[in-house]
Design a protein around this motif. Sequence first.
Motif, PDB file in Angstrom:
ATOM      1  N   CYS A 244       5.675 -32.861 -21.681  1.00  0.00           N
ATOM      2  CA  CYS A 244       7.023 -32.323 -21.902  1.00  0.00           C
ATOM      3  C   CYS A 244       7.731 -31.961 -20.599  1.00  0.00           C
ATOM      4  O   CYS A 244       8.958 -31.953 -20.544  1.00  0.00           O
ATOM      5  CB  CYS A 244       6.964 -31.110 -22.820  1.00  0.00           C
ATOM      6  SG  CYS A 244       6.470 -31.543 -24.505  1.00  0.00           S
ATOM      7  N   THR A 245       6.944 -31.626 -19.534  1.00  0.00           N
ATOM      8  CA  THR A 245       7.565 -31.199 -18.277  1.00  0.00           C
ATOM      9  C   THR A 245       7.645 -32.323 -17.250  1.00  0.00           C
ATOM     10  O   THR A 245       8.270 -32.151 -16.213  1.00  0.00           O
ATOM     11  CB  THR A 245       6.779 -30.021 -17.651  1.00  0.00           C
ATOM     12  OG1 THR A 245       5.402 -30.398 -17.571  1.00  0.00           O
ATOM     13  CG2 THR A 245       6.924 -28.770 -18.487  1.00  0.00           C
ATOM     14  N   ASN A 246       7.034 -33.462 -17.526  1.00  0.00           N
ATOM     15  CA  ASN A 246       7.013 -34.559 -16.558  1.00  0.00           C
ATOM     16  C   ASN A 246       8.390 -35.230 -16.457  1.00  0.00           C
ATOM     17  O   ASN A 246       8.857 -35.842 -17.411  1.00  0.00           O
ATOM     18  CB  ASN A 246       5.955 -35.577 -17.008  1.00  0.00           C
ATOM     19  CG  ASN A 246       5.791 -36.717 -16.012  1.00  0.00           C
ATOM     20  OD1 ASN A 246       6.624 -36.897 -15.119  1.00  0.00           O
ATOM     21  ND2 ASN A 246       4.717 -37.464 -16.169  1.00  0.00           N
ATOM     22  N   PRO A 247       9.056 -35.133 -15.289  1.00  0.00           N
ATOM     23  CA  PRO A 247      10.416 -35.685 -15.161  1.00  0.00           C
ATOM     24  C   PRO A 247      10.436 -37.210 -15.211  1.00  0.00           C
ATOM     25  O   PRO A 247      11.487 -37.811 -15.435  1.00  0.00           O
ATOM     26  CB  PRO A 247      10.879 -35.177 -13.780  1.00  0.00           C
ATOM     27  CG  PRO A 247       9.632 -34.847 -13.035  1.00  0.00           C
ATOM     28  CD  PRO A 247       8.596 -34.485 -14.044  1.00  0.00           C
ATOM     29  N   ALA A 248       9.278 -37.834 -14.990  1.00  0.00           N
ATOM     30  CA  ALA A 248       9.233 -39.300 -14.983  1.00  0.00           C
ATOM     31  C   ALA A 248       9.255 -39.891 -16.389  1.00  0.00           C
ATOM     32  O   ALA A 248       9.420 -41.091 -16.565  1.00  0.00           O
ATOM     33  CB  ALA A 248       7.985 -39.779 -14.242  1.00  0.00           C
ATOM     34  N   ARG A 249       9.060 -39.041 -17.424  1.00  0.00           N
ATOM     35  CA  ARG A 249       8.976 -39.593 -18.773  1.00  0.00           C
ATOM     36  C   ARG A 249      10.353 -39.728 -19.409  1.00  0.00           C
ATOM     37  O   ARG A 249      11.249 -38.939 -19.153  1.00  0.00           O
ATOM     38  CB  ARG A 249       8.042 -38.742 -19.647  1.00  0.00           C
ATOM     39  CG  ARG A 249       6.677 -38.593 -18.975  1.00  0.00           C
ATOM     40  CD  ARG A 249       5.504 -38.477 -19.885  1.00  0.00           C
ATOM     41  NE  ARG A 249       5.299 -39.471 -20.898  1.00  0.00           N
ATOM     42  CZ  ARG A 249       4.152 -40.133 -21.064  1.00  0.00           C
ATOM     43  NH1 ARG A 249       3.151 -39.965 -20.233  1.00  0.00           N
ATOM     44  NH2 ARG A 249       4.008 -40.962 -22.063  1.00  0.00           N
ATOM     45  N   ASP A 250      10.488 -40.743 -20.222  1.00  0.00           N
ATOM     46  CA  ASP A 250      11.740 -41.053 -20.895  1.00  0.00           C
ATOM     47  C   ASP A 250      12.014 -40.018 -21.991  1.00  0.00           C
ATOM     48  O   ASP A 250      11.311 -39.969 -22.994  1.00  0.00           O
ATOM     49  CB  ASP A 250      11.646 -42.471 -21.487  1.00  0.00           C
ATOM     50  CG  ASP A 250      12.930 -42.886 -22.199  1.00  0.00           C
ATOM     51  OD1 ASP A 250      13.844 -42.042 -22.332  1.00  0.00           O
ATOM     52  OD2 ASP A 250      13.006 -44.057 -22.602  1.00  0.00           O
ATOM     53  N   ARG A 251      13.041 -39.211 -21.805  1.00  0.00           N
ATOM     54  CA  ARG A 251      13.287 -38.102 -22.725  1.00  0.00           C
ATOM     55  C   ARG A 251      14.142 -38.512 -23.932  1.00  0.00           C
ATOM     56  O   ARG A 251      14.507 -37.688 -24.744  1.00  0.00           O
ATOM     57  CB  ARG A 251      13.949 -36.938 -21.986  1.00  0.00           C
ATOM     58  CG  ARG A 251      13.303 -36.644 -20.634  1.00  0.00           C
ATOM     59  CD  ARG A 251      13.737 -35.327 -20.061  1.00  0.00           C
ATOM     60  NE  ARG A 251      13.095 -34.217 -20.735  1.00  0.00           N
ATOM     61  CZ  ARG A 251      11.850 -33.836 -20.522  1.00  0.00           C
ATOM     62  NH1 ARG A 251      11.090 -34.483 -19.665  1.00  0.00           N
ATOM     63  NH2 ARG A 251      11.336 -32.817 -21.175  1.00  0.00           N
TER      64      ARG A 251
ATOM     65  N   TYR B 276       6.085 -37.074 -26.779  1.00  0.00           N
ATOM     66  CA  TYR B 276       5.284 -37.077 -27.999  1.00  0.00           C
ATOM     67  C   TYR B 276       5.655 -35.918 -28.913  1.00  0.00           C
ATOM     68  O   TYR B 276       6.262 -34.936 -28.490  1.00  0.00           O
ATOM     69  CB  TYR B 276       3.795 -36.957 -27.658  1.00  0.00           C
ATOM     70  CG  TYR B 276       3.209 -38.182 -27.025  1.00  0.00           C
ATOM     71  CD1 TYR B 276       2.848 -39.279 -27.803  1.00  0.00           C
ATOM     72  CD2 TYR B 276       3.009 -38.237 -25.651  1.00  0.00           C
ATOM     73  CE1 TYR B 276       2.303 -40.407 -27.215  1.00  0.00           C
ATOM     74  CE2 TYR B 276       2.465 -39.353 -25.051  1.00  0.00           C
ATOM     75  CZ  TYR B 276       2.113 -40.438 -25.847  1.00  0.00           C
ATOM     76  OH  TYR B 276       1.570 -41.558 -25.266  1.00  0.00           O
ATOM     77  N   HIS B 277       5.204 -36.053 -30.185  1.00  0.00           N
ATOM     78  CA  HIS B 277       5.244 -34.917 -31.091  1.00  0.00           C
ATOM     79  C   HIS B 277       4.035 -34.998 -32.014  1.00  0.00           C
ATOM     80  O   HIS B 277       3.824 -36.018 -32.659  1.00  0.00           O
ATOM     81  CB  HIS B 277       6.544 -34.903 -31.910  1.00  0.00           C
ATOM     82  CG  HIS B 277       6.754 -33.621 -32.646  1.00  0.00           C
ATOM     83  ND1 HIS B 277       7.385 -32.541 -32.074  1.00  0.00           N
ATOM     84  CD2 HIS B 277       6.374 -33.236 -33.887  1.00  0.00           C
ATOM     85  CE1 HIS B 277       7.397 -31.538 -32.936  1.00  0.00           C
ATOM     86  NE2 HIS B 277       6.787 -31.933 -34.045  1.00  0.00           N
ATOM     87  N   VAL B 278       3.241 -33.925 -32.036  1.00  0.00           N
ATOM     88  CA  VAL B 278       2.015 -33.935 -32.843  1.00  0.00           C
ATOM     89  C   VAL B 278       2.243 -33.133 -34.126  1.00  0.00           C
ATOM     90  O   VAL B 278       2.612 -31.959 -34.081  1.00  0.00           O
ATOM     91  CB  VAL B 278       0.829 -33.324 -32.061  1.00  0.00           C
ATOM     92  CG1 VAL B 278      -0.454 -33.436 -32.882  1.00  0.00           C
ATOM     93  CG2 VAL B 278       0.663 -34.011 -30.708  1.00  0.00           C
ATOM     94  N   LEU B 279       2.019 -33.773 -35.265  1.00  0.00           N
ATOM     95  CA  LEU B 279       2.255 -33.118 -36.564  1.00  0.00           C
ATOM     96  C   LEU B 279       1.092 -32.236 -37.017  1.00  0.00           C
ATOM     97  O   LEU B 279       1.233 -31.359 -37.850  1.00  0.00           O
ATOM     98  CB  LEU B 279       2.493 -34.179 -37.645  1.00  0.00           C
ATOM     99  CG  LEU B 279       3.718 -35.076 -37.512  1.00  0.00           C
ATOM    100  CD1 LEU B 279       3.636 -36.205 -38.527  1.00  0.00           C
ATOM    101  CD2 LEU B 279       4.982 -34.254 -37.719  1.00  0.00           C
TER     102      LEU B 279
END
Lengths: 199, 368
Positions: free
Chosen positions: A73-80, A105-108
């Motif tokens: 969630c905090t990684n700026p390199a990931r596509d938000r 990601y989102h974990v249910l």
Amino acid sequence: MLDYAEPISRLIDELRRLPGIGHKSAQRIAFHLLRIPPEEARRLTSAIEEVKEKITLCSICNNFTDRDPCRFCTNPARDRSVICVVEEPTNLVTIEKTREYRGLYHVLHGALSPIRGIGPEELKIKNLLERLRDGHVKEIILATNPNTEGEATASYLARLLKPLGVTVTRIAMGLPVGSDLEFADEVTMHKALANRRQI
Amino acid sequence: MIITRIEVRGFRNIHHGQFEPQGQLNVLYGANAQGKTNWLEVIYLLATAGSFRTSRLSEALTYGGREAILRALVECHGLRKELAIQLTSRSKRLFVNGKREPSIRYLGQLAAFICSLEQMNVVRGEPEYRRQFLDQGAASIDPKYAKVLETYNRILKQKNRLLRQVADHPHPNTLIDQIETWNQQLIEYGTIVHRVRSQYVEKLQEVLEGNLFGKEEIQIRYASSLEAHGELDDYAALLAERLRVRLNAEIAVGYSLVGPHRDDLEIRFDGRELRRFASAGQQRSALLMLDLARISVYNRELDAYPIFLIDDIDAELDRERIDILLGYLQGKAQTFMTTSKPDVAAAFADRAALFRIEDGQVRTEASR
Ligand SMILES: [Zn+2]
């Protein structure tokens, strides 16, 4: 259980509570633990204690993490703009290993299953909806498991999310990796074909 | 296909036993409660990986035992295979030639049909017995269908649980949203169930028309529970429509009212509905013909004969029908039948291998 000294039978009892561990395995593990050097046993107990102390759920994506928000969630390199929804943290690890996916990601923490008493309220759906509020997210990829519960969860979420103006996709996993085409049932096959992509 | 050897450990009253059946007719006889039917159940279990007597396999373990092992050597098309099932109170493991396999790969190696007292329900009882009759037959020629059916039933179970909760729920609409997601899958799988069963009935009818087994006319038809409501050609669309229309009724009763789990097999004997208008004797004949049709369809599709099991041969069948039956099976399906009467067994001594069952054990008799 009367056959063993009380601490041993207590250990066996505790081990038996673990998933996939039957009576025989519990005994085998208990006797293995009795034989190993004390420092090896301490490494195990401290590893257990450490995860219980340090690991929490990420307040954004519900993944297990040692800091909140988590490193995804905090990684700026990931596509938000894209969120991949999975049932369990282990599913996230599987997808991450492919190195194909660079979004969030989102974990249910589960899937819909009325017979097990799991409804939408029992899943981490509410904070998924919150993540869509600011409008940055353009696509939700539903990567729940390819069984009836996973399919029900995916179609429930699709109904819920589509009116919010976000693109909802289901990953093409009709056919489990390594399975024989010959043994795929028709629905699975149909889905695998419908979801085919150009390579 | 034939079974050349069976070995069992820890199953019901069979602590350890084995025998080598012959390729044609095998008669298991012995007093009641000695375990004759247990041996038929072993064969059926090895073929279907499920039991026809109980769905809780843990009850099938020998009293006080931890596990049961069932093993059979099977020959088919010149190939020999060893099939085995290991049962514990909470697991069932399937093996082919010593290698553990998932059920989808295990199934299809051995096929068996059983004719038992309970099976009279096919001609006398509720529709579920006729659906089961079709499902067993269709799964025998395509094991993938067993998986489809299992999934369909699971979807139904999930949906039923929701339907039961709607009435007392503070926010019924959240449940109705969920019901619709299960309906979506119910349509996908239900459509396959309907098609597979309809096609299987057509295959049975073709064989029955050949007048193989007697002079009586028997006609069968797959009776979809949706047929009065629209065109079955686009079954998925019709099913979707009926699910929508009947949703409130389903909520009112608290279980699923729409889908192939409400279908039936219509059987007519000399033009009249078998269940209501035929005599007991006609019903027995019809069942026999249907059983043989199932064997015949299997043979047409897979170029082999399944194993045929007859529990308590003299309980339902008279001598004449037994002779017709065995006459048809001769040179085709390897057959196992049980009887509690030594004189019935003795009457087959010239053409069958006789095995006396005593306290679960098999004692081979000198025959022929
Ligand atoms: Zn996170």
